[in-house]
Write an enzyme that holds these catalytic residues in place. Sequence first.
Site, PDB file in Angstrom:
ATOM      1  N   HIS A 201      -1.356   7.420   7.140  1.00  0.00           N
ATOM      2  CA  HIS A 201      -2.615   6.936   7.712  1.00  0.00           C
ATOM      3  C   HIS A 201      -3.840   7.612   7.138  1.00  0.00           C
ATOM      4  O   HIS A 201      -4.884   7.001   6.979  1.00  0.00           O
ATOM      5  CB  HIS A 201      -2.589   7.150   9.224  1.00  0.00           C
ATOM      6  CG  HIS A 201      -1.597   6.262   9.887  1.00  0.00           C
ATOM      7  ND1 HIS A 201      -0.823   6.673  10.921  1.00  0.00           N
ATOM      8  CD2 HIS A 201      -1.260   4.998   9.622  1.00  0.00           C
ATOM      9  CE1 HIS A 201      -0.023   5.680  11.268  1.00  0.00           C
ATOM     10  NE2 HIS A 201      -0.281   4.665  10.494  1.00  0.00           N
ATOM     11  N   GLU A 443       3.277 -10.328 -15.676  1.00  0.00           N
ATOM     12  CA  GLU A 443       3.388  -8.866 -15.610  1.00  0.00           C
ATOM     13  C   GLU A 443       4.784  -8.381 -15.999  1.00  0.00           C
ATOM     14  O   GLU A 443       5.114  -7.223 -15.831  1.00  0.00           O
ATOM     15  CB  GLU A 443       2.966  -8.343 -14.237  1.00  0.00           C
ATOM     16  CG  GLU A 443       3.568  -9.047 -13.053  1.00  0.00           C
ATOM     17  CD  GLU A 443       3.003  -8.559 -11.709  1.00  0.00           C
ATOM     18  OE1 GLU A 443       2.300  -7.546 -11.677  1.00  0.00           O
ATOM     19  OE2 GLU A 443       3.301  -9.203 -10.693  1.00  0.00           O
ATOM     20  N   ASP A 467       1.887  -3.533 -14.123  1.00  0.00           N
ATOM     21  CA  ASP A 467       3.332  -3.719 -14.243  1.00  0.00           C
ATOM     22  C   ASP A 467       3.743  -4.071 -15.665  1.00  0.00           C
ATOM     23  O   ASP A 467       4.803  -3.649 -16.125  1.00  0.00           O
ATOM     24  CB  ASP A 467       3.800  -4.818 -13.273  1.00  0.00           C
ATOM     25  CG  ASP A 467       4.008  -4.257 -11.884  1.00  0.00           C
ATOM     26  OD1 ASP A 467       4.643  -3.193 -11.773  1.00  0.00           O
ATOM     27  OD2 ASP A 467       3.511  -4.859 -10.915  1.00  0.00           O
ATOM     28  N   CYS A 514      -6.043  -8.689 -14.248  1.00  0.00           N
ATOM     29  CA  CYS A 514      -6.377  -8.046 -12.965  1.00  0.00           C
ATOM     30  C   CYS A 514      -5.766  -6.663 -12.824  1.00  0.00           C
ATOM     31  O   CYS A 514      -5.924  -6.022 -11.805  1.00  0.00           O
ATOM     32  CB  CYS A 514      -5.958  -8.932 -11.797  1.00  0.00           C
ATOM     33  SG  CYS A 514      -4.186  -9.152 -11.676  1.00  0.00           S
TER      34      CYS A 514
HETATM   35  C1  PEP Z   1      -0.535  -5.350 -11.865  1.00  0.00           C
HETATM   36  O1  PEP Z   1       0.679  -5.152 -11.892  1.00  0.00           O
HETATM   37  O2  PEP Z   1      -1.289  -5.170 -12.848  1.00  0.00           O
HETATM   38  C2  PEP Z   1      -1.192  -5.792 -10.623  1.00  0.00           C
HETATM   39  C3  PEP Z   1      -2.456  -6.155 -10.600  1.00  0.00           C
HETATM   40  O3  PEP Z   1      -0.454  -5.784  -9.490  1.00  0.00           O
HETATM   41  P1  PEP Z   1      -0.086  -4.485  -8.626  1.00  0.00           P
HETATM   42  O4  PEP Z   1      -0.860  -3.317  -9.199  1.00  0.00           O
HETATM   43  O5  PEP Z   1      -0.476  -4.804  -7.235  1.00  0.00           O
HETATM   44  O6  PEP Z   1       1.370  -4.377  -8.857  1.00  0.00           O
HETATM   45 MG    MG Z   2       1.913  -5.912 -10.306  1.00  0.00          MG
END
Ligand code: PEP
Ligand code: MG
Length: 594
Positions: A201, A443, A467, A514
């Site tokens: 938390h 990914e 990933d 992303c």
């Molecule tokens: C990623 O793998 O780049 C991604 C944006 O997802 P997460 O970091 O939530 O696995």
């Molecule tokens: Mg990811």
Amino acid sequence: MCPHIATNVDMQILQGIAVSPGIALGQALVIEHEGLVLTRRLVEPAAVAAELARLDGAVDAVGQEIERDRQAVAAQVGDQYGAIFSAHVQMLRDPHLYQELKALIAEHRLAAELAVHQTLRRYARVFQEMPNSFLAERAHDLRDLEARLLNHLLDRGPSGAAELDAPTIVLAHDLTPSETARLDRRWVQGFVTEAGGEGGHTAILAKGLELPAVVGAGSLLADVLTGDCVIVDGDQGVVIVRPTPEYVARYERELARRRSRLAVLAALRDLPAETTDGHRLQLLANIEFPHELSACLDRRADGIGLYRTEFLYLGSDVEPTEEEHFEAYRQVVAAMGPRPVVIRTLDLGADKMGHLPRTEDEHNPFLGLRSIRLSLRNVDLFRVQLRAILRASAVGPVQILFPLISTIRELRQAKLFLHETMEDLEEAGLAFDRNLPVGMMVEVPAAVMMIDHFLPEVDFVSIGTNDLIQYTLAVDRSNKDVADLYQACDPAVLRLIQATLQAARAAEVPVSVCGQMSGIPHCVLLLLGLGLTEFSVPPAALLEVKRVCRSVSMRRCRAIADTALQMQGAQEIDAYLKEELKKVVSHESESRGS
Ligand code: PEP
Ligand code: MG
């Protein structure tokens, strides 16, 4: 800012887990848990009814206290944190727990405080020993609940908030949610705990409050006194107790540098994200919590490029309902108005388990039952989320994103569930956008290898570099022993990104990046050069990325990417890109005359 108390105790530097970035300096406030001294008191048969009434009184009083804390926290960081306190209320009102307490008082004649102490400690021990870190964290909630009940039964009154009047760093063995709720936000600058992990938390609340925090710092409280000067470096996971004047000066300089940088960046808010040769880019934000919206709106994000939805599970140990999902999505979609919101379906598993039990023999959880695989195996859970996302699509422009797609079959199955859920909603007469864009995360290297087959079946793709790097280089993204091998600019990773961008452009399918990489300034130069025009970055990086884009031409980025792609190693590429970034940024300051 940091008091200088004459002390003959040396500076200490401790390493913990960085859970919320930023740096802070202030005086220590050490929160001690009062030692419990319970005497073994038995109740007379005639007094049992009165003892049970005492228990009921304490339960009611604690229920009200939790509600007050819930409201205090919700006012500071938003309603979603209420889940933490709802879980406490659920535990408090659990009929099995109540029966056990009653039996100990009525049959074994234990005083109410002993019954509470024995029972909740036993429950806490069971949770503490669970291998699932989320469940192990629940032991902490049970101890919090025990302390609250004992405060009432022993008439101690809740440990009130300390009066603060200067920048303060809170240090504790492990902050309970109720302690966190009572802290004075005007003065608290950061948190440090001896115990705790990323899913705890303290970590969740510190991130929500955007305050630097380090948890799991090991035994430090014996050596810190309230009033000592403390520095929290939430970027590096470092805590410096009683820093030397040199350290204080260094961190104060860094804080001043960050503040002036923020002021420079703030001036870019209303300017378009555009290269010097006129290429307009989409600058979207990655969020995990609805309360992050204000930062996105304030920094004029073009939309939400990645809404991670796992937080609904991480803040609670019960399954979120369709209404809870819907409300979390509706808030974001309504606030973003005409700007798109990409909602990603659950990416639980691996390091984010929520309350779901981990399979005993899952030795490689990142290669195991995570993400879309977990959703496809837990169809009831998946459908609840799909319904909520679809319903939110009636509120504004929602897009749905499936994570960790490795095979065409997985994508088709996910889409099939989506279409079935659309039929259900239609039958129920509920509104949704039938044409909502459906996308997949790229990914896993397999998805890149098969990208030409995936593209005709999706409306957009989003490259998840976090990933993609770990699966390409076979490096666990959360293992600090191989952290030096986890390299965004490894040429193998860059080739996969390039292949995806090229294929998507040829197929006219929109593509964004992303992963964290798209928010790192020197990587922005490279990604622009590879042809990326949609960046989805953490809210804190929005303006920095805009600054890089506005200081360079697309032409120059293409040349930079061409050179980088001929190199053989990540270190060489990194060094080259950082050099180029320096030139770009210093050129920009010269041309603005600063
Ligand atoms: C990623 O793998 O780049 C991604 C944006 O997802 P997460 O970091 O939530 O696995
Ligand atoms: Mg990811």
